[in-house]
Design a protein around this motif. Sequence first.
Motif, PDB file in Angstrom:
ATOM      1  N   ASP A   1      56.192  -1.902 -15.250  1.00  0.00           N
ATOM      2  CA  ASP A   1      57.019  -2.121 -14.065  1.00  0.00           C
ATOM      3  C   ASP A   1      58.492  -2.116 -14.447  1.00  0.00           C
ATOM      4  OD1 ASP A   1      55.376  -2.272 -11.814  1.00  0.00           O
ATOM      5  OD2 ASP A   1      54.855  -4.377 -12.177  1.00  0.00           O
TER       6      ASP A   1
ATOM      7  N   THR B   1      55.575  -3.599  -7.620  1.00  0.00           N
ATOM      8  CA  THR B   1      54.141  -3.871  -7.476  1.00  0.00           C
ATOM      9  C   THR B   1      53.313  -2.735  -8.075  1.00  0.00           C
ATOM     10  OG1 THR B   1      54.112  -2.817  -5.290  1.00  0.00           O
ATOM     11  CG2 THR B   1      54.483  -5.207  -5.358  1.00  0.00           C
TER      12      THR B   1
ATOM     13  N   ARG C   1      50.499  -3.836 -10.636  1.00  0.00           N
ATOM     14  CA  ARG C   1      49.455  -4.611  -9.940  1.00  0.00           C
ATOM     15  C   ARG C   1      48.608  -3.710  -9.044  1.00  0.00           C
ATOM     16  NH1 ARG C   1      51.861  -8.740  -5.924  1.00  0.00           N
ATOM     17  NH2 ARG C   1      51.960  -6.873  -4.611  1.00  0.00           N
ATOM     18  N   ASN C   2      49.257  -2.850  -8.264  1.00  0.00           N
ATOM     19  CA  ASN C   2      48.510  -2.007  -7.319  1.00  0.00           C
ATOM     20  C   ASN C   2      47.676  -0.955  -8.034  1.00  0.00           C
ATOM     21  OD1 ASN C   2      49.765  -3.463  -5.322  1.00  0.00           O
ATOM     22  ND2 ASN C   2      51.245  -1.879  -4.795  1.00  0.00           N
TER      23      ASN C   2
ATOM     24  N   ALA D   1      44.603  -2.610  -9.619  1.00  0.00           N
ATOM     25  CA  ALA D   1      43.583  -2.896  -8.613  1.00  0.00           C
ATOM     26  C   ALA D   1      42.834  -1.625  -8.214  1.00  0.00           C
ATOM     27  CB  ALA D   1      44.227  -3.539  -7.388  1.00  0.00           C
ATOM     28  N   SER D   2      43.564  -0.532  -8.068  1.00  0.00           N
ATOM     29  CA  SER D   2      42.916   0.723  -7.689  1.00  0.00           C
ATOM     30  C   SER D   2      41.985   1.219  -8.783  1.00  0.00           C
ATOM     31  CB  SER D   2      43.984   1.785  -7.387  1.00  0.00           C
ATOM     32  OG  SER D   2      43.388   3.030  -7.117  1.00  0.00           O
TER      33      SER D   2
ATOM     34  N   MET E   1      45.668   5.816  -2.953  1.00  0.00           N
ATOM     35  CA  MET E   1      46.576   4.676  -2.908  1.00  0.00           C
ATOM     36  C   MET E   1      47.665   4.837  -1.850  1.00  0.00           C
ATOM     37  SD  MET E   1      47.077   3.750  -6.944  1.00  0.00           S
ATOM     38  CE  MET E   1      48.183   2.383  -6.554  1.00  0.00           C
TER      39      MET E   1
ATOM     40  N   GLN F   1      53.220   4.911  -3.098  1.00  0.00           N
ATOM     41  CA  GLN F   1      53.455   3.864  -4.080  1.00  0.00           C
ATOM     42  C   GLN F   1      54.801   4.074  -4.754  1.00  0.00           C
ATOM     43  OE1 GLN F   1      51.544   1.006  -5.024  1.00  0.00           O
ATOM     44  NE2 GLN F   1      53.556   0.636  -5.919  1.00  0.00           N
TER      45      GLN F   1
ATOM     46  N   TYR G   1      56.893   3.508  -7.794  1.00  0.00           N
ATOM     47  CA  TYR G   1      56.574   3.173  -9.184  1.00  0.00           C
ATOM     48  C   TYR G   1      57.624   3.849 -10.063  1.00  0.00           C
ATOM     49  CZ  TYR G   1      53.327   1.835 -12.984  1.00  0.00           C
ATOM     50  OH  TYR G   1      52.744   1.269 -14.079  1.00  0.00           O
TER      51      TYR G   1
ATOM     52  N   GLN H   1      58.039  -1.073   1.170  1.00  0.00           N
ATOM     53  CA  GLN H   1      57.370   0.126   1.635  1.00  0.00           C
ATOM     54  C   GLN H   1      58.065   0.651   2.888  1.00  0.00           C
ATOM     55  OE1 GLN H   1      55.084   1.900   0.337  1.00  0.00           O
ATOM     56  NE2 GLN H   1      53.537   0.711  -0.724  1.00  0.00           N
TER      57      GLN H   1
END
Length: 429
Positions: free
Chosen positions: A59, A67, A70-71, A74-75, A88, A91, A93, A154
Amino acid sequence: MHDALRATSYSLLFNVTTAPYLLLDTDLYIRGVNPAYLRATARSQEELIGAFLFDAFPDNPVDATSTGVRNLTASLERVMCRGTPHDMGIQRYDIPDPRDPAVFRIKAWSPVNSPLIDADGRVVGTLHHVEDITTVYESLRHAGESGAAESAGQPNPLLRGAMLALAFHQRALRATGPAKPTDLPAVAGGTGGLSAAGLARRDTLWHRVTHAARQGLPGRGCLAAVCECAVRELPGADAAVITLHSSGSHNVQLAATSSWGQQAEDVQWITGSGPSLTAFATGEPVLVPRLDQPGSSWPLFTDAACRIGVGSAFAYPLSSPTTTVGTLTLYRRGRGITQPPADAEVFAQIATAVLLADLEGDIREQARAVADQDDINTAIGILAVAQQTSTNDALAWLRTTARHKAMSPADFAREILARRPPPAPPSGG
């Protein structure tokens, strides 16, 4: 490295595709990376192969709202546990700048993670596919007075829909390109055969659509922005209409730039003929530069359209690989023109992408409503004949009976249609 991972990382398709791919094992170590991914991230194979994913792409430490790790974690965990792909969406990133790893470059992606499964049905890794949509994201960050306020999180649902549509469009373009090594020069940029100038023009139009979506009135969606941009950008287009078609007698106008354009489109449904209906039926563009020329294929439509001032009509099907779902039709007032507006097909591609990338369900709900109305109307006709009554009385009976059965009118109509006996075969002559 598992044989399935090795086979994928060495495969010709993995290495020649213009889509960026990363290959991960179940411990999230990078086991394969294709040239397109290296270009998208400005990294080298030596830097990435064997590295832990989040050591290579941590990050952004100066962004407290990050995020990405983290995202993505999780995916990937979801994919490996369920053995099914996960899209997703959009995102943010950021990635380290190769010239100065302490500095992070703002990046926005549309990632899709898919499981790699061995011959025994076990998940042995993940294929991580991204589309870089940073240029659109950046243009939105810096546009308008509210850009800075939206940059930290977002994008709003409307702009998110436009950005998802762009990613969908880029994937579709890649899918249409040739896959043979001898054909690589034609797909080197993932352009679907567009020249460098054509690609730049397409991207410019995408940006203008997203800006129009930002500036649009509340309740107006991305398709309205496509229509507005089409009229603004295409000389000779005075109105643009996007219509969702059904196989029955109903349609839904999803967007139109003017009541005059809506009227021109409605004439086709009143007369049962015209360029939009033909484009939908054939899946091919129907281009009529001069509507007043003799020998029209649709005399009723032509007469009525000319009476309200339509001089030209250009209808483009909005199609997925398996079906045509609607049309984008451009209308010109007064005298016709000699040829379709340049870039009209690009707007049709954009409209298709926006239509098919509708993740919020609004368009799907409208499509379902069209199908429901078709079934209700068919059932009403059957009931009117069977009960020897008017269609109004048949509709009232259908609604009342559906309410007593605790069913929706559409579901009860489909029950009636399911009970209808099949037509008798024609008698021999």
